[in-house]
Each structure stands twice: as structure tokens, then as C-alpha cells.
Design an enzyme around this catalytic site. Structure first.
Site, mmCIF file in Angstrom:
data_model
loop_
_atom_site.group_PDB
_atom_site.id
_atom_site.type_symbol
_atom_site.label_atom_id
_atom_site.label_comp_id
_atom_site.label_asym_id
_atom_site.label_seq_id
_atom_site.Cartn_x
_atom_site.Cartn_y
_atom_site.Cartn_z
ATOM 1 N N HIS A 1 38.332 69.479 11.402
ATOM 2 C CA HIS A 1 37.208 69.772 12.295
ATOM 3 C C HIS A 1 36.588 68.406 12.595
ATOM 4 O O HIS A 1 35.774 67.903 11.828
ATOM 5 C CB HIS A 1 36.197 70.707 11.612
ATOM 6 C CG HIS A 1 34.879 70.766 12.339
ATOM 7 N ND1 HIS A 1 34.750 71.295 13.597
ATOM 8 C CD2 HIS A 1 33.651 70.332 11.991
ATOM 9 C CE1 HIS A 1 33.497 71.188 13.991
ATOM 10 N NE2 HIS A 1 32.794 70.607 13.036
ATOM 11 N N ARG B 1 35.202 78.014 20.847
ATOM 12 C CA ARG B 1 34.918 77.285 22.086
ATOM 13 C C ARG B 1 36.151 77.266 22.992
ATOM 14 O O ARG B 1 36.045 77.454 24.196
ATOM 15 C CB ARG B 1 34.482 75.848 21.764
ATOM 16 C CG ARG B 1 33.080 75.775 21.186
ATOM 17 C CD ARG B 1 32.749 74.394 20.626
ATOM 18 N NE ARG B 1 31.385 74.380 20.108
ATOM 19 C CZ ARG B 1 30.957 73.605 19.111
ATOM 20 N NH1 ARG B 1 31.793 72.765 18.521
ATOM 21 N NH2 ARG B 1 29.712 73.658 18.711
ATOM 22 N N GLY C 1 23.834 69.229 3.427
ATOM 23 C CA GLY C 1 24.703 68.088 3.675
ATOM 24 C C GLY C 1 23.996 67.059 4.519
ATOM 25 O O GLY C 1 22.882 67.301 5.005
ATOM 26 N N THR D 1 23.391 70.959 15.906
ATOM 27 C CA THR D 1 24.037 72.178 16.382
ATOM 28 C C THR D 1 23.812 73.241 15.318
ATOM 29 O O THR D 1 23.707 72.913 14.134
ATOM 30 C CB THR D 1 25.552 72.003 16.628
ATOM 31 O OG1 THR D 1 26.187 71.820 15.370
ATOM 32 C CG2 THR D 1 25.853 70.821 17.527
ATOM 33 N N VAL E 1 21.249 74.732 10.157
ATOM 34 C CA VAL E 1 22.421 75.604 10.040
ATOM 35 C C VAL E 1 22.155 76.738 9.046
ATOM 36 O O VAL E 1 22.380 77.912 9.344
ATOM 37 C CB VAL E 1 23.674 74.792 9.614
ATOM 38 C CG1 VAL E 1 24.868 75.709 9.418
ATOM 39 C CG2 VAL E 1 23.994 73.715 10.650
HETATM 40 N N1 LIG Z 1 30.981 72.424 10.220
HETATM 41 C C1 LIG Z 1 30.318 72.380 11.349
HETATM 42 O O1 LIG Z 1 30.842 72.781 12.382
HETATM 43 C C2 LIG Z 1 28.913 71.875 11.357
HETATM 44 C C3 LIG Z 1 28.096 71.985 12.485
HETATM 45 C C4 LIG Z 1 26.777 71.513 12.402
HETATM 46 C C5 LIG Z 1 26.335 70.924 11.237
HETATM 47 N N2 LIG Z 1 27.183 70.818 10.176
HETATM 48 C C6 LIG Z 1 26.782 70.199 8.925
HETATM 49 O O2 LIG Z 1 25.990 71.126 8.196
HETATM 50 C C7 LIG Z 1 25.092 70.384 7.380
HETATM 51 C C8 LIG Z 1 23.662 70.865 7.636
HETATM 52 O O3 LIG Z 1 23.275 70.553 8.965
HETATM 53 P P1 LIG Z 1 21.780 70.875 9.437
HETATM 54 O O4 LIG Z 1 21.703 70.523 10.857
HETATM 55 O O5 LIG Z 1 21.382 72.223 8.949
HETATM 56 O O6 LIG Z 1 21.012 69.752 8.589
HETATM 57 P P2 LIG Z 1 19.485 69.788 8.082
HETATM 58 O O7 LIG Z 1 19.142 68.402 7.736
HETATM 59 O O8 LIG Z 1 18.653 70.558 9.046
HETATM 60 O O9 LIG Z 1 19.592 70.652 6.747
HETATM 61 C C9 LIG Z 1 20.194 70.188 5.579
HETATM 62 C C10 LIG Z 1 19.372 70.759 4.441
HETATM 63 O O10 LIG Z 1 20.024 70.447 3.213
HETATM 64 C C11 LIG Z 1 19.000 70.272 2.259
HETATM 65 N N3 LIG Z 1 19.510 69.546 1.091
HETATM 66 C C12 LIG Z 1 19.787 68.225 0.996
HETATM 67 N N4 LIG Z 1 20.222 67.951 -0.247
HETATM 68 C C13 LIG Z 1 20.229 69.125 -0.926
HETATM 69 C C14 LIG Z 1 20.587 69.484 -2.239
HETATM 70 N N5 LIG Z 1 21.037 68.557 -3.115
HETATM 71 N N6 LIG Z 1 20.454 70.768 -2.602
HETATM 72 C C15 LIG Z 1 20.001 71.703 -1.739
HETATM 73 N N7 LIG Z 1 19.653 71.412 -0.474
HETATM 74 C C16 LIG Z 1 19.767 70.129 -0.074
HETATM 75 C C17 LIG Z 1 17.926 69.495 2.999
HETATM 76 O O11 LIG Z 1 16.667 69.607 2.344
HETATM 77 C C18 LIG Z 1 17.950 70.183 4.365
HETATM 78 O O12 LIG Z 1 16.999 71.227 4.458
HETATM 79 C C19 LIG Z 1 25.320 68.924 7.704
HETATM 80 O O13 LIG Z 1 26.235 68.360 6.783
HETATM 81 C C20 LIG Z 1 25.926 68.972 9.074
HETATM 82 O O14 LIG Z 1 26.702 67.825 9.364
HETATM 83 C C21 LIG Z 1 28.432 71.298 10.205
#
Ligand SMILES: NC(=O)c1ccc[n+]([C@@H]2O[C@H](COP(=O)([O-])OP(=O)(O)OC[C@H]3O[C@@H](n4cnc5c(N)ncnc54)[C@H](O)[C@@H]3O)[C@@H](O)[C@H]2O)c1
Length: 319
Positions: free
Chosen positions: A180, A156, A83, A230, A18
Site C-alpha cells: 500500500h 478506488r 501511528g 485521509t 482514522v
Molecule cells: N492504511 C491506510 O490506508 C491509511 C490511511 C490514512 C492514515 N493511515 C495511517 O493511520 C495512522 C493514523 O492516522 P490518523 O490520521 O488517524 O492520525 P492521528 O494523528 O489523527 O491519530 C493517531 C492517534 O494515535 C495516537 N497515539 C500515538 N501513539 C500512541 C500510542 N503509543 N498508543 C495509543 N495511541 C497512540 C495519537 O494520540 C493520535 O490520537 C497513521 O499511521 C496514518 O499514516 C493509514
């Protein structure tokens, strides 16, 4: 003092699927002259920064680099995407809460300690709970901590309705409200195209609202099943919020904000249509809902309140 995009710094914290998409889209959309990337995995942040920096040679000039919290502190916006993620499509967003909370607590704590004074836009899931946590940890006014909330779900919904009605989704006004996640609701009583309620437009051939809402709710999971995560939808939502802040648009968009008595609900982050500008969420709108929508919105708020309370209890046990 207005800051032109070329003088503006935006920090992206978490550069996974993301966050890297957010940074790339911010660059292409020319919303900041400086984009600083941070991740617990410093090599990943550096690699994404280099990749986007090279792409930038083919776009409007911006400075993109992997930095630290001292550099993020002077940003006008920090987009937090660090996250926990779902391991399977069957896992609910709410089940991520404890793992994500530890990550968001550390990012927001470090950002605040470094003296950050801008606006936080957060996408980490469960996004309503993480936005509330970010607000509590930062001590910043609630209007300056914004969750991407149901902006992506509403996009969407508008896209689906646009296709069914044969109009551009941009001409459809429709909102998904509440959490959400599983308890969200598509407010069909408010949906309009060309100033005509969608229900009136389709009075002769009513839409299957349950099926459309289900489709919207499951869209993220279907994408997850296909590609394992996503990214484009939520990243576009985060960037759209940044755009409204950068240009002080006062655009109305459904984002996650702290309710202060709307529909009798307060003290919980969830999505309602909000006016978003340079100061963040300027106002929260409470359009008239029908009885069923109101009942479901209150139920959604209860789910979030219970999750937030459980997180608070878990935190006090941690201490
Ligand atoms: N709100 C939405 O609609 C939506 C949609 C998709 C994903 N998300 C959420 O967004 C977040 C990221 O998703 P993603 O697919 O990019 O995950 P990902 O695992 O690809 O990326 C998460 C990144 O966070 C980093 N990270 C972990 N702990 C950290 C810290 N303490 N400090 C700095 N960086 C740290 C990790 O190293 C990793 O690169 C997740 O929580 C996911 O559930 C939200």
C-alpha cells in the site's frame, strides 16, 4: 462458538482521524455491542467515546466507552490505527516507519501482555511493515494479524473503472496488489465486469491503464492535500474487514497478509486477494498475473523486504 454482534467487543486503539471514524462506522454498521476506545491521549479517547455514545442514541444500542488494555484484551478484534502521520503530501509512507514502529510496538506489546486472543486489524502506515511488526511482536499466527493494505486502493480502482465502464463498482472485480504505497500495482489483467475481462470489454477503445493506476496511487495524496489527512476510505476498509470477520464471510478481499511462497515470495506482508472469515485470513489467493505484473509485484516485495530489514537493524541498534 459464534458470538452475535451484540455480545461482541471490538477495541479501537488510536482515536485520531482514522480511529474515531472506524469507531463511528463500527457503531453505525452494528458490528459490535461493545466498542472500547484507547489512545495515548486519554482525553481525546474519552471525548470521541462520548461523541459516538451520543450519536448511538439515534442508532442501534451499543456500549461505547474509553477504556484500557485490560478491557481491550477480551475484544474479539482490535483495530489499530495509532501511528505516525505524514507532515506533508511529499513525504512517502515508508518514511514514517521508525516513528510508527515505536507506537505500534507499544500498542501491540500492551495488548499482548494483557492477554489479547482475538484478531488484529491494523491501518497504521506504512501498513504492510506495521502489520508484519504486529505479527512479530504479538507472536500470533499470521492469519490473525491483517493489514488494511490495498483494500482502499482497490476500492478506488473499482470506483474509477465502474465510472468508465458505466457499471456499479460492486460489479467490477479488480485488485491493486503489493505494497500500500508507491510500489503498488493495479492488476489490469485480472480486472473484470460481468465475467468479461475489462481489456476485452474495451478492446475497441482501450483504457489508459497508466493514467488510471496513477490516479489510484495519488488519490490518497490528493485527499491529504485538501483536508490534511485521509479517513473515510481507510476506515471503511478496516470496518469491511471487521464485518467479514464478524459474519465469518469468507469474503475475498485484497488485504495485507504474510506471504508463504506465493509467486516465490515469502516472509513479507503485502496485499493479495485473501479469503477473510472468523479466523482472519484463511487463505491467500495467487491468481495468474501477466509477466509485467509479476515483475512489479516482486519489485514491490523487494521494497518491503528492504524496509523491514532496515527496521530490524534499527531495532537491534536500539537494544
Ligand atoms: N492504511 C491506510 O490506508 C491509511 C490511511 C490514512 C492514515 N493511515 C495511517 O493511520 C495512522 C493514523 O492516522 P490518523 O490520521 O488517524 O492520525 P492521528 O494523528 O489523527 O491519530 C493517531 C492517534 O494515535 C495516537 N497515539 C500515538 N501513539 C500512541 C500510542 N503509543 N498508543 C495509543 N495511541 C497512540 C495519537 O494520540 C493520535 O490520537 C497513521 O499511521 C496514518 O499514516 C493509514
Amino acid at each position: 462458538v459464534s458470538v452475535t454482534p451484540s455480545d461482541r467487543r471490538i477495541a479501537v486503539i488510536g482515536t485520531g482521524h482514522v480511529g474515531s471514524t472506524v469507531a463511528y462506522a463500527l457503531m453505525l454498521r452494528e458490528l459490535a455491542g461493545e466498542i472500547v476506545l484507547l489512545d495515548a491521549n486519554a482525553e481525546l479517547a474519552a471525548a470521541e467515546a462520548h461523541d459516538i455514545e451520543h450519536a448511538n442514541a439515534l442508532a442501534r444500542r451499543a456500549r461505547i466507552w474509553a477504556g484500557d488494555y485490560a478491557e481491550a484484551a477480551s475484544a474479539s478484534i482490535a483495530v489499530i490505527t495509532a501511528g505516525a502521520t505524514m507532515n506533508t503530501a511529499a513525504e512517502s509512507r515508508l518514511s514514517l516507519v521508525n516513528r510508527s514502529a515505536a507506537i505500534v510496538r507499544s500498542c501491540v506489546g500492551a495488548l499482548t501482555a494483557a492477554g489479547f486472543g482475538g484478531i488484529i486489524v491494523i491501518a497504521s502506515n506504512p501498513v504492510d511493515i506495521m502489520a508484519q511488526l504486529a505479527h512479530e511482536i504479538s507472536g500470533m499466527p499470521a492469519g490473525r494479524v491483517i493489514g488494511t493494505g490495498t483494500l482502499v486502493d482497490s476500492a478506488r480502482l473499482r470506483s474509477l473503472l465502474g465510472t468508465k465502464l458505466g457499471v456499479d463498482p460492486q460489479s467490477v472485480v479488480a485488485y491493486v496488489l503489493g505494497e500500500h504505497g508507491d510500489s503498488e500495482l493495479a492488476a489490469f489483467s485480472l480486472a473484470q465486469a460481468g465475467a468479461i475481462p475489462v481489456r476485452a470489454l474495451r478492446a475497441h477503445d482501450p483504457l489508459d491503464e497508466v493514467a488510471i493506476e496513477d490516479d489510484v496511487r495519488r488519490a490518497g495524496l490528493r485527499i491529504f492535500e485538501g483536508k490534511g489527512y485521509t479517513s473515510f476510505g481507510v476506515a471503511s476498509a478496516a470496518v469491511r474487514i471487521c464485518e467479514a470477520i464478524v459474519w465469518d464471510e469468507h469474503a475475498v478481499m485484497p488485504v495485507s497478509a504474510l506471504l508463504t511462497g506465493q509467486y516465490g515470495i515469502s516472509g513479507v506482508y503485502l496485499s493479495l486477494p485473501c479469503v477473510v472469515g472468523a479466523a482472519g485470513v484463511d487463505r491467500i489467493m495467487a491468481p495468474q498475473l501477466d509477466d509485467d505484473e509479476l515483475r512489479r509485484l516482486r519489485a514491490s516485495a523487494s521494497v518491503l523486504e528492504a524496509t523491514h530489514a532496515a527496521l530490524r537493524d534499527a531495532q537491534s541498534v536500539d537494544v
